[in-house]
Design a protein around this motif. Structure first.
Motif, PDB file in Angstrom:
ATOM      1  N   MET A   1      -5.646 -13.335   5.451  1.00 39.86           N
ATOM      2  CA  MET A   1      -6.233 -13.033   4.144  1.00 39.86           C
ATOM      3  C   MET A   1      -5.778 -14.059   3.114  1.00 39.86           C
ATOM      4  O   MET A   1      -4.672 -14.576   3.182  1.00 39.86           O
ATOM      5  CB  MET A   1      -5.800 -11.639   3.675  1.00 39.86           C
ATOM      6  N   THR A   2      -6.651 -14.328   2.151  1.00 40.84           N
ATOM      7  CA  THR A   2      -6.279 -15.240   1.078  1.00 40.84           C
ATOM      8  C   THR A   2      -5.490 -14.500   0.003  1.00 40.84           C
ATOM      9  O   THR A   2      -5.478 -13.256  -0.044  1.00 40.84           O
ATOM     10  CB  THR A   2      -7.525 -15.863   0.435  1.00 40.84           C
ATOM     11  N   ILE A   3      -4.856 -15.266  -0.864  1.00 39.71           N
ATOM     12  CA  ILE A   3      -4.127 -14.667  -1.990  1.00 39.71           C
ATOM     13  C   ILE A   3      -5.075 -13.810  -2.820  1.00 39.71           C
ATOM     14  O   ILE A   3      -4.738 -12.688  -3.226  1.00 39.71           O
ATOM     15  CB  ILE A   3      -3.483 -15.775  -2.845  1.00 39.71           C
ATOM     16  N   ALA A   4      -6.274 -14.312  -3.061  1.00 35.83           N
ATOM     17  CA  ALA A   4      -7.260 -13.584  -3.867  1.00 35.83           C
ATOM     18  C   ALA A   4      -7.602 -12.238  -3.236  1.00 35.83           C
ATOM     19  O   ALA A   4      -7.695 -11.212  -3.923  1.00 35.83           O
ATOM     20  CB  ALA A   4      -8.518 -14.423  -4.038  1.00 35.83           C
TER      21      ALA A   4
ATOM     22  N   GLN B   1      -6.837  -8.557  -4.769  1.00 39.11           N
ATOM     23  CA  GLN B   1      -7.945  -7.642  -5.041  1.00 39.11           C
ATOM     24  C   GLN B   1      -7.700  -6.273  -4.419  1.00 39.11           C
ATOM     25  O   GLN B   1      -7.898  -5.237  -5.061  1.00 39.11           O
ATOM     26  CB  GLN B   1      -9.247  -8.244  -4.500  1.00 39.11           C
ATOM     27  N   GLN B   2      -7.245  -6.272  -3.186  1.00 41.04           N
ATOM     28  CA  GLN B   2      -6.953  -5.003  -2.523  1.00 41.04           C
ATOM     29  C   GLN B   2      -5.809  -4.262  -3.219  1.00 41.04           C
ATOM     30  O   GLN B   2      -5.880  -3.045  -3.440  1.00 41.04           O
ATOM     31  CB  GLN B   2      -6.600  -5.251  -1.057  1.00 41.04           C
ATOM     32  N   ALA B   3      -4.763  -5.005  -3.555  1.00 39.81           N
ATOM     33  CA  ALA B   3      -3.604  -4.381  -4.191  1.00 39.81           C
ATOM     34  C   ALA B   3      -3.969  -3.819  -5.569  1.00 39.81           C
ATOM     35  O   ALA B   3      -3.521  -2.724  -5.932  1.00 39.81           O
ATOM     36  CB  ALA B   3      -2.473  -5.394  -4.318  1.00 39.81           C
TER      37      ALA B   3
ATOM     38  N   LEU C   1      -3.338  -0.084  -7.170  1.00 39.61           N
ATOM     39  CA  LEU C   1      -2.543   0.094  -8.387  1.00 39.61           C
ATOM     40  C   LEU C   1      -3.335   0.816  -9.463  1.00 39.61           C
ATOM     41  O   LEU C   1      -2.799   1.674 -10.175  1.00 39.61           O
ATOM     42  CB  LEU C   1      -2.060  -1.266  -8.891  1.00 39.61           C
ATOM     43  N   ILE C   2      -4.617   0.483  -9.595  1.00 41.41           N
ATOM     44  CA  ILE C   2      -5.471   1.164 -10.582  1.00 41.41           C
ATOM     45  C   ILE C   2      -5.620   2.634 -10.225  1.00 41.41           C
ATOM     46  O   ILE C   2      -5.514   3.519 -11.074  1.00 41.41           O
ATOM     47  CB  ILE C   2      -6.848   0.471 -10.664  1.00 41.41           C
ATOM     48  N   GLU C   3      -5.840   2.897  -8.941  1.00 42.04           N
ATOM     49  CA  GLU C   3      -6.027   4.279  -8.483  1.00 42.04           C
ATOM     50  C   GLU C   3      -4.789   5.122  -8.763  1.00 42.04           C
ATOM     51  O   GLU C   3      -4.893   6.291  -9.146  1.00 42.04           O
ATOM     52  CB  GLU C   3      -6.335   4.282  -6.982  1.00 42.04           C
ATOM     53  N   ARG C   4      -3.628   4.527  -8.608  1.00 44.52           N
ATOM     54  CA  ARG C   4      -2.377   5.267  -8.800  1.00 44.52           C
ATOM     55  C   ARG C   4      -1.825   5.139 -10.215  1.00 44.52           C
ATOM     56  O   ARG C   4      -0.746   5.637 -10.518  1.00 44.52           O
ATOM     57  CB  ARG C   4      -1.329   4.778  -7.802  1.00 44.52           C
TER      58      ARG C   4
ATOM     59  N   ILE D   1       2.011  -6.007 -10.671  1.00 44.01           N
ATOM     60  CA  ILE D   1       3.036  -5.973  -9.636  1.00 44.01           C
ATOM     61  C   ILE D   1       2.714  -6.884  -8.458  1.00 44.01           C
ATOM     62  O   ILE D   1       3.590  -7.591  -7.946  1.00 44.01           O
ATOM     63  CB  ILE D   1       3.263  -4.525  -9.156  1.00 44.01           C
ATOM     64  N   ALA D   2       1.476  -6.882  -8.009  1.00 46.61           N
ATOM     65  CA  ALA D   2       1.120  -7.710  -6.850  1.00 46.61           C
ATOM     66  C   ALA D   2       1.343  -9.188  -7.142  1.00 46.61           C
ATOM     67  O   ALA D   2       1.869  -9.927  -6.293  1.00 46.61           O
ATOM     68  CB  ALA D   2      -0.334  -7.457  -6.449  1.00 46.61           C
ATOM     69  N   GLU D   3       0.958  -9.624  -8.351  1.00 45.54           N
ATOM     70  CA  GLU D   3       1.190 -11.020  -8.723  1.00 45.54           C
ATOM     71  C   GLU D   3       2.680 -11.337  -8.779  1.00 45.54           C
ATOM     72  O   GLU D   3       3.119 -12.393  -8.321  1.00 45.54           O
ATOM     73  CB  GLU D   3       0.550 -11.329 -10.088  1.00 45.54           C
TER      74      GLU D   3
END
Length: 284
Positions: A1-4, A8-10, A14-17, A23-25
């Motif tokens: 997987m790419t950084i992007a 995006q997945q992370a 984070l938004i859902e929770r 944090i991911a960055e």
């Protein structure tokens, strides 16, 4: 997987929770040794299997409630990165304001401050920061926790500073040795036990209680420390302590009792809350 793709997945999780979307960055830039701008300019790069596994492990720990600073072992303070472990508090922006106040005093009174003591130093961020800003000063940090002092010594080496760290209960060693200081700072434990129920599990489950709580509505350490301070200063001095936002008047009274001729003031933080008590004996 790419950084992007990872970001995006992370971010969706984070938004859902309703967690911090940065944090991911923070995890990726720290683990990949990149600045934020470098991270975004290489966003199309694929992570190696090892890098992806490290991110997944870090991210899972964060989602389970562990502070990202402890996961990564590092936290920013006053423009520098410091080592942190569960043996020390995570640096707060409010403490940066205490350092700034001390820095301004030193600049406004050139030559008057030579010997500086930081009590309850923890990871050593206060004296190390001041030593880095003013290499000519003699800085000392003290703490009762040997585990915290190990972190402080490590930070001292990492930052290439020359702070002296002493294992002692508040200022006991300095009283016994007859030492004097021109400036004394402290960010002691000041949370009352009754406030425990109002605190987040995020803090209670991770940060050291020794550095958080104090008896007598959080005032016990101030009472002991401030009673001893007159023996540790000469005629000219500056003392600054961080406080809980409800403790200003109580701590101010303690200083006025120990230093009846000094100037004592409560200083607010950037959010308008009482955050420091400053005591000094000059007109300016």
């Amino acid at each position: 997987m790419t950084i992007a793709e990872v970001l995006q997945q992370a971010k969706a999780v984070l938004i859902e929770r309703e967690l911090d979307q940065n944090i991911a960055e923070i995890i990726l830039e720290t683990r990949l040794f990149l600045t934020r701008s470098q991270l975004w300019t290489t966003i199309g790069r694929e992570l190696t299997p090892t890098e992806k596994a490290q991110f997944d492990a870090d991210f899972a720990r964060y989602l389970a409630g562990e502070p990202v600073q402890y996961i990564l072992g590092v936290a920013p303070f006053y423009g520098r990165d410091f080592k942190v472990t569960p043996s020390v508090l995570i640096p707060r922006p409010e403490t940066e304001e205490l350092v700034y106040a001390a820095e301004q005093w030193i600049k406004q009174h050139p030559g008057e401050v030579q010997r500086v003591l930081d009590v309850c130093t923890g990871s050593g961020i206060i004296p190390i920061t001041l030593q880095a800003e003013f290499p000519e000063l003699a800085l000392t940090g003290s703490d009762i926790s040997t585990e915290a002092l190990e972190v402080a010594v490590d930070n001292n080496i990492r930052q290439k500073t020359n702070v002296r760290f002493i294992h002692t209960d508040l200022v006991k060693t300095f009283l016994e040795n007859g030492e004097k200081f021109d400036m004394i700072l402290a960010n002691p434990p000041y949370i009352a036990e009754k406030e425990r129920s109002e605190m987040s599990d995020y803090v209670l489950k991770n940060e050291p209680e020794l550095a958080l709580f104090a008896p007598n509505d959080g005032l016990a350490i101030y009472e002991r420390l401030i009673a001893d301070l007159p023996q540790l200063v000469d005629k000219q001095f500056w003392i600054g302590v961080e406080i809980g936002y409800t403790q200003g008047e109580a701590v101010k009274l303690l200083f006025e009792k120990s230093f009846p001729q000094a100037n004592v003031k409560i200083q607010q933080d950037i959010n308008g809350k009482d955050r420091m008590v400053i005591c000094h004996n000059t007109l300016i």
